[in-house]
Design an enzyme around this catalytic site. Sequence first.
Site, PDB file in Angstrom:
ATOM      1  N   HIS A   1      35.577  35.598  33.061  1.00 18.66           N
ATOM      2  CA  HIS A   1      36.354  36.789  33.786  1.00 18.66           C
ATOM      3  C   HIS A   1      37.521  36.248  34.756  1.00 18.66           C
ATOM      4  O   HIS A   1      38.630  37.011  34.432  1.00 18.66           O
ATOM      5  CB  HIS A   1      35.230  37.258  34.924  1.00 18.66           C
ATOM      6  CG  HIS A   1      33.721  37.215  34.259  1.00 18.66           C
ATOM      7  ND1 HIS A   1      33.611  38.475  33.302  1.00 18.66           N
ATOM      8  CD2 HIS A   1      32.889  36.668  34.415  1.00 18.66           C
ATOM      9  CE1 HIS A   1      32.272  38.255  33.012  1.00 18.66           C
ATOM     10  NE2 HIS A   1      31.814  37.363  33.574  1.00 18.66           N
TER      11      HIS A   1
HETATM   12  O1  RIB Z   1      31.140  40.119  37.703  1.00 16.33           O
HETATM   13  C1  RIB Z   1      32.111  38.887  37.126  1.00 16.33           C
HETATM   14  C2  RIB Z   1      32.837  38.376  38.353  1.00 16.33           C
HETATM   15  O2  RIB Z   1      32.015  38.263  39.493  1.00 16.33           O
HETATM   16  C3  RIB Z   1      33.347  36.769  38.370  1.00 16.33           C
HETATM   17  O3  RIB Z   1      34.599  36.805  38.535  1.00 16.33           O
HETATM   18  C4  RIB Z   1      32.213  36.020  38.968  1.00 16.33           C
HETATM   19  O4  RIB Z   1      32.838  34.899  39.476  1.00 16.33           O
HETATM   20  C5  RIB Z   1      31.852  37.148  39.972  1.00 16.33           C
HETATM   21  O5  RIB Z   1      32.679  36.838  41.050  1.00 16.33           O
END
Ligand code: RIB
Length: 313
Positions: free
Chosen positions: A242
Site C-alpha cells: 500500500h
Molecule cells: O489499509 C492499508 C493501510 O492501512 C496501509 O498503509 C497500512 O499500513 C495501514 O496503515
Amino acid sequence: MTQKTIVLTDPGQDQAAALFMMLGAPQAFDLLGIVATAGNIDLTHTTQNCLKLLELANRTDIAVMAGCPRPMAGDLVTAEHVHGPTGLDGPQLPAPTTTISEEHGVEFIIRTLRAASDGEITICSLSPMTNLAMALVQAPDIASRIRQVVAMAGAYFEVGNITPTAEFNVYVDPMAADIVLNAGVKTTLLPLDVTHRMLSTPARLAAMGAIGNRCGTATAEMLTFSQTFDLNKYGWEGAPLHGPCVPAYMLRPDIFTGRQINVSVETGQNLATGMTVADWWGITDRHKNVFYVRDGDPDAYYDLLIECLGNLP
Ligand code: RIB
C-alpha cells in the site's frame, strides 16, 4: 523538481517501504519532517519505528514529531494482527539512539505551513489523517499553503479491508478524512483499488533482498513478515503493498490512472463507518474533490521501488 514534503505515517512495514522510496529519491523529495500517527500500532511504537527507519537509512537529520495518541473521535483501532506487536516485526531493528522532537506533530504542521508560501508544501499521508485534520481545524489558514495532499486512503471497487466497507486509514479516523477531503485542497487518493494491484510476489521480495544493502534486506524481511495475514486472507500470489503507492504516484504519475470525482466519507457509527463513497460514474452533483487513482502498472511500480532502495545504505 524537488517537492517540500511533510510525511504523516504510522509504520507499519508497508510504510517503511514508502519512507525508503522517498529517502531513495532525494531529487524529488525534500522531507521537512515526519509526523508519527497512532494507527497500525500505538503512538509510542510509531514514533520509535520512524526513528529506527531513519537511522537505518542514515537520515537522522530528518525530524520526527509525535502526533495525537488517538483519532479525533472514538478509541484507537490498531492492526497488530497484520504488522505484529511492534508494528515493524520481521527484522530485529536496533533500538533507536535518536529521539523525537519535543514539538507536537500538529504544531509542526501548522508552524511549517505558516512559514511557507502559498501552494508550496506537499502532504504525503500514509496513515490515518488525524494530525492534518487537527491542524486544519486549529489553523484553517494553512490550507492555502498546501500544494497537494497525496494519501493512501479509501477503497471502493475493492471494498474494505478492516471492515467489509472501510479501508483501515479512513476507518481509524473517518472524521479526519472527512475534514481533509472537504478542506478545498488538491487531493489525490491511492485507495485499495490500486494498491491491490501492487502485489509483493516472491520474485519481487527476492529482488529487494538481492539489492545487497541493509535497507533492501530489511524491507524484504519486513514485508515477508507482514504478508502473512494478507496471503491467508486473499490467497493471492503476493500481499498488496500500500504505502509506496503515495511516493510512487508523485515520482511517476504516468504509471497510474484515475479520474477526478467526488469522494465522501461515512462518519456515522453504522455498518459503513469509514466507507469512502466514490462517485466514479458521476451520478451525483457533489463537488469533485479528489483525483481517485484506480489502477497502476505493478512492474513499473516495483522497478521504481528497487531503484530507490538501491540508493540507500
Ligand atoms: O489499509 C492499508 C493501510 O492501512 C496501509 O498503509 C497500512 O499500513 C495501514 O496503515
